[in-house]
Scaffold this motif. Structure first.
Motif, PDB file in Angstrom:
ATOM      1  N   ASP A 100      22.916  32.131 -38.317  1.00 36.21           N
ATOM      2  CA  ASP A 100      23.869  31.510 -39.241  1.00 36.21           C
ATOM      3  C   ASP A 100      25.213  32.224 -39.261  1.00 36.21           C
ATOM      4  OD1 ASP A 100      22.964  33.802 -40.385  1.00 36.21           O
ATOM      5  OD2 ASP A 100      22.342  32.915 -42.283  1.00 36.21           O
ATOM      6  N   GLN A 101      25.318  33.394 -38.635  1.00 39.56           N
ATOM      7  CA  GLN A 101      26.587  34.118 -38.528  1.00 39.56           C
ATOM      8  C   GLN A 101      26.765  34.591 -37.089  1.00 39.56           C
ATOM      9  OE1 GLN A 101      25.635  36.921 -41.898  1.00 39.56           O
ATOM     10  NE2 GLN A 101      27.678  36.334 -42.586  1.00 39.56           N
ATOM     11  N   PRO A 102      27.027  33.673 -36.181  1.00 44.77           N
ATOM     12  CA  PRO A 102      27.077  34.040 -34.756  1.00 44.77           C
ATOM     13  C   PRO A 102      28.142  35.073 -34.429  1.00 44.77           C
ATOM     14  CG  PRO A 102      27.900  31.804 -35.109  1.00 44.77           C
ATOM     15  CD  PRO A 102      27.262  32.226 -36.394  1.00 44.77           C
ATOM     16  N   ALA A 103      29.197  35.133 -35.214  1.00 46.81           N
ATOM     17  CA  ALA A 103      30.253  36.111 -34.937  1.00 46.81           C
ATOM     18  C   ALA A 103      29.789  37.541 -35.189  1.00 46.81           C
ATOM     19  CB  ALA A 103      31.487  35.808 -35.787  1.00 46.81           C
ATOM     20  N   LYS A 104      28.697  37.690 -35.947  1.00 46.73           N
ATOM     21  CA  LYS A 104      28.210  39.033 -36.276  1.00 46.73           C
ATOM     22  C   LYS A 104      26.987  39.449 -35.450  1.00 46.73           C
ATOM     23  CE  LYS A 104      29.877  39.009 -41.061  1.00 46.73           C
ATOM     24  NZ  LYS A 104      29.499  39.187 -42.487  1.00 46.73           N
ATOM     25  N   ILE A 105      26.650  38.668 -34.441  1.00 50.80           N
ATOM     26  CA  ILE A 105      25.531  39.041 -33.584  1.00 50.80           C
ATOM     27  C   ILE A 105      25.822  40.391 -32.930  1.00 50.80           C
ATOM     28  CG2 ILE A 105      24.341  38.466 -31.429  1.00 50.80           C
ATOM     29  CD1 ILE A 105      24.591  35.528 -32.210  1.00 50.80           C
ATOM     30  N   ILE A 106      24.859  41.303 -32.994  1.00 50.82           N
ATOM     31  CA  ILE A 106      25.015  42.615 -32.361  1.00 50.82           C
ATOM     32  C   ILE A 106      24.609  42.490 -30.906  1.00 50.82           C
ATOM     33  CG2 ILE A 106      24.284  45.029 -32.350  1.00 50.82           C
ATOM     34  CD1 ILE A 106      23.781  44.825 -35.317  1.00 50.82           C
ATOM     35  N   SER A 107      25.575  42.684 -30.038  1.00 45.69           N
ATOM     36  CA  SER A 107      25.328  42.490 -28.612  1.00 45.69           C
ATOM     37  C   SER A 107      25.804  43.715 -27.854  1.00 45.69           C
ATOM     38  CB  SER A 107      26.064  41.240 -28.124  1.00 45.69           C
ATOM     39  OG  SER A 107      25.848  41.052 -26.753  1.00 45.69           O
ATOM     40  N   ARG A 108      24.893  44.608 -27.547  1.00 43.65           N
ATOM     41  CA  ARG A 108      25.222  45.818 -26.801  1.00 43.65           C
ATOM     42  C   ARG A 108      25.152  45.538 -25.297  1.00 43.65           C
ATOM     43  NH1 ARG A 108      27.442  48.457 -30.950  1.00 43.65           N
ATOM     44  NH2 ARG A 108      25.961  49.004 -32.584  1.00 43.65           N
ATOM     45  N   LEU A 109      26.101  46.115 -24.583  1.00 41.30           N
ATOM     46  CA  LEU A 109      26.096  46.065 -23.134  1.00 41.30           C
ATOM     47  C   LEU A 109      25.809  47.471 -22.632  1.00 41.30           C
ATOM     48  CD1 LEU A 109      26.553  44.337 -20.609  1.00 41.30           C
ATOM     49  CD2 LEU A 109      28.977  44.952 -20.716  1.00 41.30           C
ATOM     50  N   THR A 110      24.650  47.672 -22.034  1.00 39.85           N
ATOM     51  CA  THR A 110      24.231  48.987 -21.559  1.00 39.85           C
ATOM     52  C   THR A 110      23.707  48.852 -20.142  1.00 39.85           C
ATOM     53  OG1 THR A 110      21.978  48.719 -22.407  1.00 39.85           O
ATOM     54  CG2 THR A 110      23.596  49.689 -23.900  1.00 39.85           C
ATOM     55  N   ARG A 111      23.370  49.993 -19.551  1.00 41.72           N
ATOM     56  CA  ARG A 111      22.742  49.945 -18.236  1.00 41.72           C
ATOM     57  C   ARG A 111      21.359  49.306 -18.366  1.00 41.72           C
ATOM     58  NH1 ARG A 111      18.921  53.915 -18.350  1.00 41.72           N
ATOM     59  NH2 ARG A 111      19.357  55.730 -19.637  1.00 41.72           N
ATOM     60  N   ARG A 112      20.868  48.856 -17.267  1.00 39.35           N
ATOM     61  CA  ARG A 112      19.575  48.185 -17.230  1.00 39.35           C
ATOM     62  C   ARG A 112      18.474  49.104 -17.769  1.00 39.35           C
ATOM     63  NH1 ARG A 112      17.060  44.359 -12.612  1.00 39.35           N
ATOM     64  NH2 ARG A 112      14.895  44.428 -13.265  1.00 39.35           N
ATOM     65  N   ASP A 113      17.559  48.537 -18.527  1.00 42.33           N
ATOM     66  CA  ASP A 113      16.386  49.216 -19.086  1.00 42.33           C
ATOM     67  C   ASP A 113      16.728  50.237 -20.164  1.00 42.33           C
ATOM     68  OD1 ASP A 113      14.503  47.820 -17.632  1.00 42.33           O
ATOM     69  OD2 ASP A 113      14.500  49.236 -15.976  1.00 42.33           O
ATOM     70  N   ASP A 114      17.984  50.305 -20.592  1.00 48.12           N
ATOM     71  CA  ASP A 114      18.344  51.224 -21.671  1.00 48.12           C
ATOM     72  C   ASP A 114      18.041  50.551 -23.004  1.00 48.12           C
ATOM     73  OD1 ASP A 114      19.367  53.028 -23.438  1.00 48.12           O
ATOM     74  OD2 ASP A 114      21.444  52.930 -22.723  1.00 48.12           O
ATOM     75  N   MET A 115      16.951  50.987 -23.650  1.00 42.49           N
ATOM     76  CA  MET A 115      16.536  50.396 -24.911  1.00 42.49           C
ATOM     77  C   MET A 115      16.920  51.276 -26.101  1.00 42.49           C
ATOM     78  SD  MET A 115      15.172  47.709 -23.678  1.00 42.49           S
ATOM     79  CE  MET A 115      14.321  46.986 -25.066  1.00 42.49           C
ATOM     80  N   SER A 116      17.767  52.284 -25.870  1.00 39.95           N
ATOM     81  CA  SER A 116      18.104  53.216 -26.937  1.00 39.95           C
ATOM     82  C   SER A 116      19.114  52.645 -27.911  1.00 39.95           C
ATOM     83  CB  SER A 116      18.660  54.517 -26.341  1.00 39.95           C
ATOM     84  OG  SER A 116      19.856  54.259 -25.603  1.00 39.95           O
ATOM     85  N   SER A 117      19.829  51.610 -27.525  1.00 41.66           N
ATOM     86  CA  SER A 117      20.872  51.062 -28.369  1.00 41.66           C
ATOM     87  C   SER A 117      20.355  49.838 -29.122  1.00 41.66           C
ATOM     88  CB  SER A 117      22.088  50.678 -27.519  1.00 41.66           C
ATOM     89  OG  SER A 117      23.120  50.166 -28.323  1.00 41.66           O
ATOM     90  N   ALA A 118      20.495  49.845 -30.441  1.00 39.84           N
ATOM     91  CA  ALA A 118      20.051  48.718 -31.259  1.00 39.84           C
ATOM     92  C   ALA A 118      20.913  47.496 -30.969  1.00 39.84           C
ATOM     93  CB  ALA A 118      20.113  49.077 -32.735  1.00 39.84           C
ATOM     94  N   SER A 119      20.295  46.373 -30.737  1.00 35.90           N
ATOM     95  CA  SER A 119      21.011  45.157 -30.382  1.00 35.90           C
ATOM     96  C   SER A 119      20.117  43.975 -30.645  1.00 35.90           C
ATOM     97  CB  SER A 119      21.399  45.203 -28.891  1.00 35.90           C
ATOM     98  OG  SER A 119      21.997  43.996 -28.469  1.00 35.90           O
ATOM     99  N   ASP A 120      20.711  42.774 -30.746  1.00 33.22           N
ATOM    100  CA  ASP A 120      19.892  41.568 -30.648  1.00 33.22           C
ATOM    101  C   ASP A 120      19.226  41.572 -29.286  1.00 33.22           C
ATOM    102  OD1 ASP A 120      20.504  38.945 -32.700  1.00 33.22           O
ATOM    103  OD2 ASP A 120      21.699  40.749 -32.948  1.00 33.22           O
ATOM    104  N   ARG A 121      18.003  41.038 -29.239  1.00 31.19           N
ATOM    105  CA  ARG A 121      17.249  41.076 -28.005  1.00 31.19           C
ATOM    106  C   ARG A 121      16.187  39.987 -28.051  1.00 31.19           C
ATOM    107  NH1 ARG A 121      16.689  46.293 -28.240  1.00 31.19           N
ATOM    108  NH2 ARG A 121      18.374  46.986 -26.917  1.00 31.19           N
ATOM    109  N   ALA A 122      15.869  39.410 -26.917  1.00 34.07           N
ATOM    110  CA  ALA A 122      14.818  38.404 -26.867  1.00 34.07           C
ATOM    111  C   ALA A 122      14.193  38.422 -25.483  1.00 34.07           C
ATOM    112  CB  ALA A 122      15.368  37.014 -27.189  1.00 34.07           C
ATOM    113  N   GLY A 123      12.980  37.886 -25.394  1.00 33.69           N
ATOM    114  CA  GLY A 123      12.345  37.901 -24.088  1.00 33.69           C
ATOM    115  C   GLY A 123      10.993  37.231 -24.084  1.00 33.69           C
ATOM    116  N   VAL A 124      10.337  37.347 -22.930  1.00 37.80           N
ATOM    117  CA  VAL A 124       9.050  36.712 -22.710  1.00 37.80           C
ATOM    118  C   VAL A 124       8.135  37.705 -22.000  1.00 37.80           C
ATOM    119  CG1 VAL A 124       9.873  35.703 -20.532  1.00 37.80           C
ATOM    120  CG2 VAL A 124       7.891  34.695 -21.687  1.00 37.80           C
ATOM    121  N   TYR A 125       6.843  37.647 -22.340  1.00 36.59           N
ATOM    122  CA  TYR A 125       5.808  38.449 -21.690  1.00 36.59           C
ATOM    123  C   TYR A 125       4.766  37.501 -21.108  1.00 36.59           C
ATOM    124  CZ  TYR A 125       7.357  42.760 -24.078  1.00 36.59           C
ATOM    125  OH  TYR A 125       8.076  43.840 -24.535  1.00 36.59           O
ATOM    126  N   PHE A 126       4.280  37.820 -19.897  1.00 34.18           N
ATOM    127  CA  PHE A 126       3.233  37.032 -19.249  1.00 34.18           C
ATOM    128  C   PHE A 126       2.006  37.906 -19.031  1.00 34.18           C
ATOM    129  CE2 PHE A 126       7.193  35.030 -17.786  1.00 34.18           C
ATOM    130  CZ  PHE A 126       6.950  33.707 -18.130  1.00 34.18           C
TER     131      PHE A 126
END
Length: 882
Positions: A100-126
């Protein structure tokens, strides 16, 4: 799976609160959710993040996500829709994350596999094996930063696993989207057309950055101690055959080294250049078994180990960072509580164990490690349900070039040609609720050079493990047994028996038969634990044993033998927000341990509390009391030494890591009773995120160590051993700086630097005269001025033991001062999928000047005035696949 606890994670601690909204979901009786996938007969969707392809309008949606935190069991506060399609080449996933507030989405740009930075995140597991214990995960941030993860044993995540896949993301007025293309060649499954319809396990996950809310499509509550076994099901009307997987990753490397040295040294070159080449190979032996091989690997891009000063009797443990060994390493993981592993990959390519013999006026050029000629891994799961892991590595014979005073050069062997092998098998039953496993390890050395006969020529270990869930999946019993055998020259076996792990030579080790002529040693170890893994109140009870002759250090990591220990644990987990807290946990343990001779070696009580605030700040407190025991290790082969009662503690506080500026501080300490000493350390850290793509962290550290009985040496006088100790006053200072800047999801720069200084002064020197005395002071006799003198010109002490006016022995001053700098800067550019260019600069400074004590200002100044060793490295790899 602790790495993502509190972030996007399948991690589940073995406990939790069952919220009323899902009380009907009794552990063990879950009915899986189902989502149907369309098999594509026409064009595949364009991977651009727009989700405007016609296929997505006709695909069944998966929605109604459920919170894991902060309100377990409630519907997610932010709507998410997932869709899946597949063809004969890949699986396609579309995720729509509403906000509901897309302008405030936290979107970190980091190197691949760097999970140390808090950010919006989504994914799938198989769970493509559909074994309810193994899964492959693919995660992304709104800025397109990728992370991939392999899950084993239902809950354990391994972020070192890498796959080659595509994803595109978009931010828009509704929130953000992600569109995935995951090649079937990157998954592992049994792809026979005879299987009929496709049935895989599947899970969708979303983390909302601003609120810290984590939600799953198939509910994963923090009370059940499981994750993969709770996945929903992906159904398809057609099974696709697994493609033949062949991937080749050749690399080339160029290196320039500049370092200080002496022009008199014939091996010295101010500018040393070098080049090498090698390759990695992945080959699908079958639809579910993969062979991974590497030839002449190079790990120059790997971050340097931190500096330490080890004054204890045990080896320092360093984590594995080399990609070939970290990727998929969970299949070989076999922990030895509380400190070791049956397989420790850093033994492969280790630093040479022999030092070259150099005469006065001579020089030596010794390699820093034994070069790995080749290594290979076979891993996967057979159609019959057997998990397979096989690893073999060959390291070359390392030689040092030695020049005498006249300039004549000879070669000396410092590490033998060595074969390392590990075999791991496992078999699951009852839909992953029970299982058994096997491990076998082997180390074979070619000891054709007599200089290397102090090493074991071969070492083996083998073991079995098991697990069994029962009581509606609320309880679990685990255990293992391992046997070891080492063989070699009797001097080599004696060396093992006398080392810090065993100390067979102790004069009071009456229960150990020390045969100094033996050319082999055998031992065994085992552990059995039963625990409750579900519910708010959890507990565990276990027993472990290590025989005196148990030793796996040729290919594993082990600090203790001759030990029988038990453990009783109780914990409470509260995951419902209340007051100022979002969640909190309590944990406690009682752990006593004895030698095989009945000596009480350990008797500890501990308790810890971890809390997360509603503002996403965190805090933890750990307290552990060691009741008085006798240690067989502190006198390095001498008699058991009685220790005073002491208490360890650790206190950590951290602000919300999602802020642009966040802070945390840790205080560790130890307080000995009877005024025997203390340890006190402060480790604050500040993390700055001036932009979504830039992160800086600065972490100074200072520690004070006062140990009135620090071991110095064992001195033989007239055939009698004297154990010399000292009153140590040590100060350590370090500063860890990190910087990370990502220009795109595939181009990132990381910097790590750690200047480190540590110095210690011994205020008095003493001898152990009554190691078992009840009073602390009665165990030692301090050398007064009539028994000890110091010569500053030679930096040596002279000691008269009697005293009778005759010097019995002399020794160098044990005072020390260590100054080191370890730093590296790495630019990583994935210029095409799977292909990477590394540009690496490393710098090291070492100052070995001895001074009494330490002055942080003086020593840091001296450190940066020391000439540096600089290495510039360029490494290029190129991913090839049919």
């Amino acid at each position: 799976m602790k790495r993502l606890l509190g972030r996007v994670s399948l991690a589940l601690t073995a406990a939790g609160f069952v919220p009323s909204a899902l009380e009907a979901q009794v552990p063990g009786s879950e009915i899986p959710r189902i989502v149907n996938a369309i098999h594509l007969s026409g064009p595949a969707p364009r991977i651009d993040g727009y989700l405007d392809d016609a296929i997505w309008k006709n695909t069944e949606p998966a929605s109604d996500f459920v919170q894991r935190e902060p309100n377990p069991g409630r519907a997610s506060s932010y709507r998410t829709i997932a869709r899946v399609a597949y063809d004969d080449d890949a699986v396609y996933v579309a995720l729509r994350m509403f906000d509901d507030q897309p302008a405030k989405i936290i979107s970190r740009l980091t190197r691949r596999d760097d999970m140390s930075s808090a950010s919006d995140r989504a994914g799938v597991y198989f769970d493509s094996y559909r074994d309810r214990r193994t899964a492959f995960g693919f995660l992304v941030t709104p800025r397109g930063t990728q992370a991939d993860v392999q899950v084993s044993d239902d809950t354990r995540e391994d972020f070192t696993w890498d796959a080659v896949w595509e994803v595109e993301t978009r931010l828009d007025s509704l929130g953000w989207t992600a569109e995935f293309r995951i090649p079937l060649s990157q998954l592992r499954y049994n792809g026979s057309r005879d299987a009929g319809s496709l049935v895989w396990g599947i899970q969708f996950v979303r983390e909302h950055g601003r609120s810290g809310e984590i939600s799953f499509w198939a509910p994963v509550l923090p009370n059940v101690g499981r994750s993969v076994s709770l996945f929903g099901e992906l159904h398809g009307d057609r099974v696709v055959e697994a493609p033949r997987r062949v991937e080749l990753l050749p690399y080339t490397l160029a290196k320039l080294t500049r370092e200080p040295g002496s022009t008199a040294n014939p091996f010295y070159s101010r500018n040393a250049t070098g080049a090498s080449a090698g390759a990695d190979l992945k080959y699908g032996i079958s639809s579910s078994l993969t062979l991974t091989a590497t030839i002449n690997p190079d790990f120059g891009q790997v971050e340097a180990d931190p500096s330490v000063v080890n004054l204890g009797s045990f080896e320092t443990f360093y984590t594995e960072k080399r990609p070939f060994f970290t990727e998929g390493s969970d299949i070989f993981r076999w922990a030895l509580a509380p400190e070791g592993f049956v397989f420790y990959s850093r033994r492969i390519g280790r630093a040479p164990q022999a030092a070259p013999s150099v005469v006065a006026g001579g020089f030596a050029d010794s390699p820093p490690s034994a070069r790995i000629l080749a290594a290979a891994k076979l891993s996967g799961k057979t159609a019959g349900g057997w998990g397979v892991g096989v690893l073999h590595a060959l390291t070359e014979e390392a030689t040092a070039d030695v020049a005498d005073a006249s300039g004549a050069i000879t070669s000396q062997a410092v590490e033998p040609l060595t074969n390392y092998s590990v075999v791991r098998l496992s078999r699951d039953f009852r839909n992953g609720r029970s299982g058994v496993g096997f491990i076998g390890t082997s180390t074979l050395r070619n000891l054709s050079d007599a200089r290397l006969e102090f090493l074991r020529d071969h070492a083996f270990s083998s073991g079995i493990n098991w697990f069994h869930r029962f009581g509606n999946n609320q309880y679990q019993s685990t255990g293992w047994l391992v046997a070891s055998a080492i063989n070699g020259d009797f001097n080599a076996i004696n060396s093992v028996k006398r080392n810090s792990v065993h100390r067979f030579q102790r004069p009071d080790a009456y229960h150990i038969d020390f045969d100094s002529t033996a050319t082999s040693m055998y031992g065994w170890a085992g552990e059995s634990t039963t625990r409750r893994i579900a519910g708010s109140r959890v507990w565990a009870a276990g027993i472990g044993v290590r025989s005196p002759g148990f030793d796996v250090n040729d290919i594993g990591f082990q600090s203790y033998a001759d030990l029988i220990y038990t453990r009783a644990n109780f914990g409470y987990r509260h995951f419902r927000p209340s007051g100022a807290l979002r969640s909190w946990t309590f944990d406690s343990n009682w752990i006593p341990g004895w030698s095989f001779g009945g000596e009480l070696l350990r008797n500890t009580l501990d308790a810890s509390v971890v809390a997360v605030g509603k503002n996403l700040s965190t805090g933890s407190l750990f307290l552990q009391t060691w009741l008085p025991v006798t240690t067989p290790w502190d006198l390095r082969g001498g008699p058991g030494l009685k220790l005073p009662m002491y208490t360890d503690w650790s206190l950590s506080l951290a602000t919300n890591s999602r802020q642009k500026v966040s802070y945390d501080i840790t205080n560790n300490g130890t307080w000995f009773r009877e005024s025997a000493g203390y340890y006190f350390a402060l480790m604050p850290r500040v993390t700055l995120r001036p932009s979504s793509a830039t992160t800086f962290s600065f972490a100074p550290r200072v520690a004070w160590n006062r140990n009135q009985a620090q071991f110095v040496r064992t001195q033989k006088v007239a055939g009698n051993a004297h154990y010399i100790m000292g009153d140590l006053h040590q100060t350590t200072g370090a500063f860890v700086a990190r910087a990370s800047f990502a220009m795109s999801p595939t181009l990132a720069f990381d910097l790590y630097a750690q200047p480190f200084v540590s110095g210690g002064t011994y205020r008095s020197i003493k001898e152990v005269t009554a190691p078992g005395a009840s009073a602390y002071d009665a165990r030692y006799t301090t050398f007064g001025p009539n028994r000890i003198s110091f010569n500053p010109s030679t930096n040596r002490y002279s000691i008269d033991l009697q005293p009778d006016g005759v010097v019995d022995f002399s020794m160098p001053s044990p005072n020390f001062n260590v100054r080191q700098l370890r730093s590296n800067a790495v630019m990583r550019w994935e210029y095409r999928p799977g292909s990477t260019l590394y540009l690496v600069w490393t710098q090291a400074r070492d100052d070995g000047r001895l001074d009494n004590g330490v002055s942080l200002n003086r020593d840091f100044d001296r450190l940066f005035s020391v000439p540096a060793k600089n290495i510039l490295l360029v490494k290029l790899s190129y991913w090839l696949t049919p």
